[in-house]
Design a protein around this motif. Structure first.
Motif, short mmCIF file in Angstrom:
data_model
loop_
_atom_site.label_atom_id
_atom_site.label_comp_id
_atom_site.label_asym_id
_atom_site.label_seq_id
_atom_site.Cartn_x
_atom_site.Cartn_y
_atom_site.Cartn_z
N GLY A 6 8.23 2.81 -19.24
CA GLY A 6 9.35 1.90 -19.46
C GLY A 6 10.63 2.28 -18.72
O GLY A 6 11.66 1.62 -18.88
N ARG A 40 9.97 -5.62 -20.20
CA ARG A 40 11.20 -5.50 -20.98
C ARG A 40 10.97 -5.01 -22.41
O ARG A 40 11.91 -4.69 -23.13
N LEU A 41 9.70 -4.91 -22.83
CA LEU A 41 9.42 -4.37 -24.16
C LEU A 41 7.99 -3.84 -24.19
O LEU A 41 7.09 -4.42 -23.58
N CYS A 57 12.94 0.12 -21.64
CA CYS A 57 12.25 -0.83 -22.52
C CYS A 57 12.13 -0.26 -23.93
O CYS A 57 11.61 0.83 -24.11
#
Ligand code: ATP
Ligand code: MG
Length: 646
Positions: A401, A379-380, A405
């Motif tokens: 990502g 998520r990041l 993300c």
């Protein structure tokens, strides 16, 4: 002109801080640093609460940096004991070995017991507060155990990256006069064994290392290694029968926590000293906010504990926050180029932090190895270590990502202890290649060579004008070098050594080391910018740019270019690249020389050593200086042989 990636509304909806919060809190942190950091300091458990928050002078004649001065705490208690009541069974460390079949989970309770036993072991071997302990280890949990055990009894650790040679290890042992070395029989990286214990034996034969009384050997591969009695002891044997009861001793906030040598990309490594209270406040606070860490996150920073990133954002920050942190003992390309993503899926990693050098290496292999795994848990994403070229940023965002993300490009240094310039994912729009805005309490400034402060959009040298709690306190054993290196050039300010551009939105773009900035006919050109342009060409995998002598322009631009697999260097391609850079940046950035480079000289942490390339470009191949921290000294010979100016 540069692309903007607005904050993702879904991310912002759940974020701790939005844009207005960032602005308000930042203003507060600058207006009233005492009040701000006093409040933030309360995130730790103090044995004695500090009443003096900061005592700082950047004046070279009276230089001192003290935070939370009269407070007392124990760093290991903050990373372990205080979590036991609420998170005792939570996984503290997920260990993932070089071999994909090897992994294990260690709970906070288990880690606490192991650290207590090892702290008792150290005491039993005569280690006490203030003694230095060298740690020369693979990325195994015992490395973190050793660090935390030192912190528990006030010993000062000096972690030396396990890829360093006996000579580099000996130099660091001698500089800090370590009494004890913690190592392993062997390490394993990319399927290959690294003779750690044999390297320690060789290092301890070098002059200046006889401070070492004991060598503790962790069994990693089980290989038979010579053990010298009584000096060498096995970890498991020493730990047997040790009590898991070892009350944490309160330390003064300014008690030294560790010494760590910088990566050496600009010269002889410096023994950076960090202390306890301010450092832990700063790394835990930045870790929580920059990575938006929540209780159910699985956080993975791929850095080795041999670097500051491994200290602050594999061990101390995450553990102080009670997070689950992954320790990875492998490499991105073993058994194949999918390894990172295989590990992400295996452990359901949510927050992932790596270096541009790794991203570029993976990018060269195309998307297929990434797409083999779902990466759905992510998520990041984070980046650290070098300027990330926009091309690599976009690839990281889109391919790794899946466009979902946010990326935090975090600028900081061994010297700064923690992240100083970074986006906060819920609050700050990002621009590929920019580390964006300062973190709370951080006051960057841009100056020209004469020291004049530049306002608004400007380019020059990056200073930090006031202290933050995670700042280094001295160069170990050489306080004058500390003052001379960082506070002499622009008295009253901390000089980072980095060049920077601040754009019209106040965003910071690191342009590379100041020493690497090229002056072409009076125009300052950052190496990072030209390199980014070159790497944006589809046939270029990597590029390093330096200045070279030029009769008319003063300095010319000399580029070393590594092509993507399967491409061949030719005069036509040279012309194509020159035209490309002229189009991307402008005629002022026209490369004068392009040398094809099968490999670039990099430090063990993956940074390009431009000073070596500069000497080659200046036709001074006998003045390369210290190359002991190079990952592969072999690449230098080819570059020297093929140099274009003679
Ligand atoms: P030495 O000081 O011995 O030359 P080093 O500077 O490579 O070694 P580190 O402290 O590991 O050692 O690296 C800090 C430097 O890395 C910064 O000064 C900067 O040049 C670069 N850097 C780190 N993160 C970023 C980033 N996000 N963007 C741009 N540059 C970065
Ligand atoms: Mg540096």
């Amino acid at each position: 002109m540069s692309k903007v990636y607005p904050v993702d509304p879904a991310f912002a909806a759940k974020a701790r801080l939005r844009k207005a919060d960032y602005e308000k809190l930042y203003a507060e942190s600058i207006k009233d640093p005492e009040g701000f950091w006093g409040r933030i300091g309360e995130r730790l458990d103090w044995a004695k609460k500090p009443s003096r928050i900061r005592d700082v002078s950047f004046d070279p004649k009276d230089l001192h940096i003290r935070w939370y001065d009269d407070g007392q705490l124990n760093v290991s208690a903050n990373c372990l004991d205080r979590h036991l009541a609420t998170r005792g069974d939570k996984t503290a460390i997920i260990f993932e070995g070089d071999d994909p079949a090897e992994s294990r989970r260690i709970s906070y309770r288990e880690l606490h017991a192991e650290v207590c036993k090892f702290a008792n072991t150290l005491k039993h071997l005569g280690i006490s507060k203030g003694d230095r302990v060298a740690i020369y280890m693979p990325m195994v949990p015992e490395a973190a155990v050793a660090m935390l055990a030192c912190a528990r009894i006030g010993a000062v650790h000096s972690v030396v990256f396990g890829g360093f040679s006996p000579d580099s290890l000996a130099g660091r042992i001698a500089d800090s006069a370590a009494k004890l070395v913690v190592t392993a029989d062997e390490g394993v990286r990319g399927g290959k064994r690294i003779p750690l214990k044999a390297n320690v034996d060789a290092a301890l034969e070098r002059p200046g290392t006889n401070s070492v009384e004991t060598v503790i050997v962790v069994r990693r591969t089980g290989a038979a290694v010579p053990m010298q009695s009584p000096r060498d002891r096995y970890y498991h044997a020493l730990m047997e029968g040790q009590s898991a009861d070892c009350p944490p001793e309160p330390m003064e906030a300014e008690h030294p926590l560790f010494i760590l040598y910088t990566s050496g990309s600009t010269g002889k490594p410096k023994g950076v000293l960090h202390t306890s209270g301010g450092y832990l406040v700063y790394v835990s606070f930045t870790h929580e906010l920059v990575f938006d860490v929540r209780d159910d996150d699985v956080y993975w920073c791929t850095a080795d504990v041999g670097w500051v990133t491994g200290h602050s954002y594999v061990v101390y920050g995450p553990l102080a926050n009670g997070a689950t942190t992954v320790m990875f003992d492998g490499v991105p390309n073993y058994p194949d180029f999918s390894r990172f993503w295989q590990v992400v899926d295996k452990h359901k990693v949510t927050l992932f932090y790596t270096a541009p050098t790794a991203i570029r290496a993976l990018m060269r292999e195309g998307e297929a190895p990434v797409k083999k795994f779902s990466r759905a848990s992510l998520r990041l994403l984070g980046s650290v270590g070098e300027p990330i070229n926009p091309e690599a940023w976009e690839w990281y965002h889109r391919v790794v990502g899946d466009d979902r993300c946010p990326i935090v490009d975090t600028w900081w240094q061994t010297e700064t202890g923690g992240i100083l310039i970074t986006p906060l994912a819920g609050a700050i729009d990002t621009k590929p290649g920019s580390a964006t805005l300062p973190f709370f309490g951080v006051k960057p400034a841009v100056v020209d060579a004469s020291g004049t402060l530049l306002e608004g959009a400007a380019e020059g040298n990056l200073l930090i004008t006031d202290s933050w709690p995670g700042q280094m306190r001295t160069v170990y054993g050489d306080h004058q070098r500390f003052i001379d290196t960082y506070f002499k050039a622009y008295p009253g300010n901390y000089f980072t050594g980095d060049g920077v551009r601040r754009d019209e939105d106040g965003y910071y773009w690191i342009t590379g080391r100041v020493d690497d900035v090229i002056n072409v006919s009076g125009h300052r050109i950052g190496t990072a910018e030209v390199e980014s342009a070159l790497v944006a060409h589809p046939k270029v995998a990597e590029a390093a740019v330096v200045g070279c002598p030029h009769e008319i322009k003063g300095q010319g631009i000399y580029a070393y270019v590594t092509l993507v697999a399967g491409e061949q260097g030719s005069d036509d391609l040279r012309k194509e690249l020159v035209a490309w850079v002229r189009k991307e940046i402008g005629p002022i950035a026209t490369p004068d020389y392009i040398q094809w480079a099968p490999g670039l000289p990099k430090t063990r942490s993956g940074k390009i050593m431009r000073r070596i390339l500069r000497k080659i470009g200046e036709n001074l191949p006998d003045q390369l200086g210290d190359i002991s921290t190079l990952a592969d000294p072999g690449v230098v010979k080819n570059l020297v042989d093929e140099r274009l100016i003679r």
